[in-house]
Design a protein around this motif. Structure first.
Motif, PDB file in Angstrom:
ATOM      1  N   HIS A  30       0.824  -1.203   0.000  1.00  0.00           N
ATOM      2  CA  HIS A  30       0.000   0.000   0.000  1.00  0.00           C
ATOM      3  C   HIS A  30       0.860   1.255   0.000  1.00  0.00           C
ATOM      4  CE1 HIS A  30      -4.048  -1.727   0.836  1.00  0.00           C
ATOM      5  NE2 HIS A  30      -3.324  -2.723   1.316  1.00  0.00           N
ATOM      6  N   ARG A  31       0.286   2.317  -0.534  1.00  0.00           N
ATOM      7  CA  ARG A  31       0.875   3.653  -0.475  1.00  0.00           C
ATOM      8  C   ARG A  31      -0.028   4.467   0.450  1.00  0.00           C
ATOM      9  NH1 ARG A  31       0.671   8.465  -4.108  1.00  0.00           N
ATOM     10  NH2 ARG A  31       2.708   9.513  -4.003  1.00  0.00           N
ATOM     11  N   ASP A  36      -4.470   8.057   6.431  1.00  0.00           N
ATOM     12  CA  ASP A  36      -5.655   7.649   5.686  1.00  0.00           C
ATOM     13  C   ASP A  36      -5.614   6.140   5.491  1.00  0.00           C
ATOM     14  OD1 ASP A  36      -6.309  10.327   5.420  1.00  0.00           O
ATOM     15  OD2 ASP A  36      -5.539  10.502   3.376  1.00  0.00           O
ATOM     16  N   LEU A  37      -6.656   5.464   5.912  1.00  0.00           N
ATOM     17  CA  LEU A  37      -6.751   4.035   5.657  1.00  0.00           C
ATOM     18  C   LEU A  37      -6.692   3.758   4.158  1.00  0.00           C
ATOM     19  CD1 LEU A  37      -9.614   2.866   8.043  1.00  0.00           C
ATOM     20  CD2 LEU A  37      -7.276   1.958   8.032  1.00  0.00           C
ATOM     21  N   PRO A  38      -6.305   2.561   3.736  1.00  0.00           N
ATOM     22  CA  PRO A  38      -6.413   2.210   2.322  1.00  0.00           C
ATOM     23  C   PRO A  38      -7.825   2.496   1.808  1.00  0.00           C
ATOM     24  CG  PRO A  38      -5.244   0.490   3.504  1.00  0.00           C
ATOM     25  CD  PRO A  38      -5.740   1.455   4.548  1.00  0.00           C
ATOM     26  N   TYR A  39      -7.933   2.973   0.587  1.00  0.00           N
ATOM     27  CA  TYR A  39      -9.186   3.369  -0.072  1.00  0.00           C
ATOM     28  C   TYR A  39      -9.674   4.754   0.373  1.00  0.00           C
ATOM     29  CZ  TYR A  39      -9.888  -1.557  -1.486  1.00  0.00           C
ATOM     30  OH  TYR A  39      -9.758  -2.817  -2.014  1.00  0.00           O
ATOM     31  N   HIS A  40      -9.066   5.354   1.387  1.00  0.00           N
ATOM     32  CA  HIS A  40      -9.567   6.597   1.953  1.00  0.00           C
ATOM     33  C   HIS A  40      -8.642   7.769   1.628  1.00  0.00           C
ATOM     34  CE1 HIS A  40     -11.535   3.467   4.295  1.00  0.00           C
ATOM     35  NE2 HIS A  40     -12.393   4.359   4.763  1.00  0.00           N
ATOM     36  N   GLY A  41      -9.238   8.953   1.471  1.00  0.00           N
ATOM     37  CA  GLY A  41      -8.459  10.174   1.330  1.00  0.00           C
ATOM     38  C   GLY A  41      -7.394  10.063   0.262  1.00  0.00           C
ATOM     39  N   GLN A  74     -16.368  13.317  -0.685  1.00  0.00           N
ATOM     40  CA  GLN A  74     -15.265  12.919  -1.550  1.00  0.00           C
ATOM     41  C   GLN A  74     -14.870  11.454  -1.379  1.00  0.00           C
ATOM     42  OE1 GLN A  74     -12.168  15.767  -0.678  1.00  0.00           O
ATOM     43  NE2 GLN A  74     -13.489  17.500  -1.140  1.00  0.00           N
ATOM     44  N   SER A  75     -15.588  10.727  -0.573  1.00  0.00           N
ATOM     45  CA  SER A  75     -15.283   9.311  -0.346  1.00  0.00           C
ATOM     46  C   SER A  75     -15.475   8.517  -1.634  1.00  0.00           C
ATOM     47  CB  SER A  75     -16.198   8.759   0.749  1.00  0.00           C
ATOM     48  OG  SER A  75     -15.971   7.395   0.969  1.00  0.00           O
ATOM     49  N   GLY A  76     -14.623   7.517  -1.860  1.00  0.00           N
ATOM     50  CA  GLY A  76     -14.732   6.669  -3.045  1.00  0.00           C
ATOM     51  C   GLY A  76     -16.017   5.859  -3.037  1.00  0.00           C
ATOM     52  N   PRO A  77     -16.496   5.436  -4.212  1.00  0.00           N
ATOM     53  CA  PRO A  77     -17.740   4.657  -4.292  1.00  0.00           C
ATOM     54  C   PRO A  77     -17.671   3.395  -3.434  1.00  0.00           C
ATOM     55  CG  PRO A  77     -17.036   5.349  -6.481  1.00  0.00           C
ATOM     56  CD  PRO A  77     -15.904   5.684  -5.541  1.00  0.00           C
ATOM     57  N   GLY A  78     -18.639   3.244  -2.568  1.00  0.00           N
ATOM     58  CA  GLY A  78     -18.732   2.044  -1.746  1.00  0.00           C
ATOM     59  C   GLY A  78     -17.825   2.007  -0.531  1.00  0.00           C
ATOM     60  N   VAL A  79     -16.981   3.029  -0.343  1.00  0.00           N
ATOM     61  CA  VAL A  79     -16.038   2.999   0.776  1.00  0.00           C
ATOM     62  C   VAL A  79     -16.763   3.178   2.114  1.00  0.00           C
ATOM     63  CG1 VAL A  79     -14.078   4.171   1.858  1.00  0.00           C
ATOM     64  CG2 VAL A  79     -14.050   3.686  -0.591  1.00  0.00           C
ATOM     65  N   TYR A  80     -17.664   4.145   2.177  1.00  0.00           N
ATOM     66  CA  TYR A  80     -18.405   4.336   3.429  1.00  0.00           C
ATOM     67  C   TYR A  80     -19.224   3.093   3.762  1.00  0.00           C
ATOM     68  CZ  TYR A  80     -21.536   6.313   6.931  1.00  0.00           C
ATOM     69  OH  TYR A  80     -22.243   6.531   8.085  1.00  0.00           O
TER      70      TYR A  80
END
Length: 280
Positions: A21-22, A66-71, A187-193
């Motif tokens: 992960h980055r 930021d967790l993976p998939y977040h921010g 601004q959250s990615g689709p399905g992340v929340y």
């Protein structure tokens, strides 16, 4: 000359489980490490007021990621082939991976909402490695938040998530701050929340674990807003009752996102909690 805020952000390559992960990490200050965990579907920007508070950063190295998939953290390779679903095990792996990569020694860990939940599990499992935890809106069990409409092709997910969480703020918090949190949620990615709430409402249950927390080794402070209907004061009171030696405080006039919705009102509660978890 430009006047920059003291917050420094960098990217950290780290392995979490079988994936590389980055991860975006930002921090300010020096002293005792204070690792901050954001809420579901959001990111480290929620902690910007704390990182700009000189009294806090004069004593603590405030760190958030930021967790993976977040921010600003990217999903792992192949993310498009699987549905994002956060689990208790994956959440713990991510926190521990960042904690280890940063070389933090006996940090304090503070989380809000789902972050306030997972810190309870951290304290139960790793209390010998922690100085203490601060749980903001902490619950050991929180069913009922998940629904399929949180990720639906006919619904604007960003606006839904932002508005779904907007009501969790206190009506007395400044609107400019409530709207700031709304913007971050949008601004959250689709399905992340939805994937985060899957953890929070369907996978999470620490009711048996929290009785194992020894507050002589790992201090526990719990803060919950009186206007929070996701993690109600009664839910946090139940956690406090199960952890002998914990400190619980009801935050008058506050909602579910104290660090972003009204830092000025939250600040005295936070300073008191920090004093408690760093006391000998």
């Amino acid at each position: 000359m430009a006047e920059f805020e003291p917050i420094v952000g960098r990217y950290l390559p780290v392995n979490i489980g079988s994936d590389q992960h980055r991860i975006f990490v930002e921090e300010a200050g020096s002293g005792i490490p204070l690792l901050c965990l954001h809420t579901a579907g959001n990111d480290t920007r929620q902690f910007r007021h704390i990182m700009n508070d000189a009294e806090i950063t004069g004593q603590f190295r405030v760190i958030a990621f930021d967790l993976p998939y977040h921010g600003r953290s990217a999903p792992p390779d192949g993310w498009w082939l699987r549905k994002y679903r956060l689990t208790t095990a994956a959440y713990l792996d991510a926190i521990r991976a960042v904690w280890s990569a940063l070389g933090l020694e006996r940090p304090l860990v503070m989380g809000c909402s789902m972050g306030g939940a997972i810190v309870l599990k951290l304290a139960a499992l790793y209390q010998n490695e922690l100085r203490g935890i601060i749980g903001l809106e902490s619950s050991a069990y929180a069913p009922g938040r998940y629904n399929e409409l949180l990720h639906h092709p006919a619904i604007h997910g960003g606006e839904l998530c932002a508005s779904y969480t907007y009501g969790l703020n206190s009506p007395f918090s400044p609107e400019v701050n409530r709207r700031e949190n709304w913007w971050y949620y949008s601004q959250s990615g689709p399905g992340v929340y939805q994937g985060d709430v899957h953890f929070y409402s369907l996978d999470w249950d620490a009711r048996e674990d929290i009785g194992n927390i020894d507050t002589t080794r790992c201090k526990v402070a719990l803060l919950t807003g009186e206007y929070d209907y996701s993690c109600t004061p009664a839910m946090t009171e139940a956690v406090a009752a199960a952890i002998s030696g914990s400190q619980y405080t009801l935050m008058k006039g506050m909602g579910h996102f104290p660090m972003i919705e009204d830092h000025a009102s939250f600040r005295p509660y936070l300073l008191d909690a920090l004093t408690h978890v760093t006391s000998q």
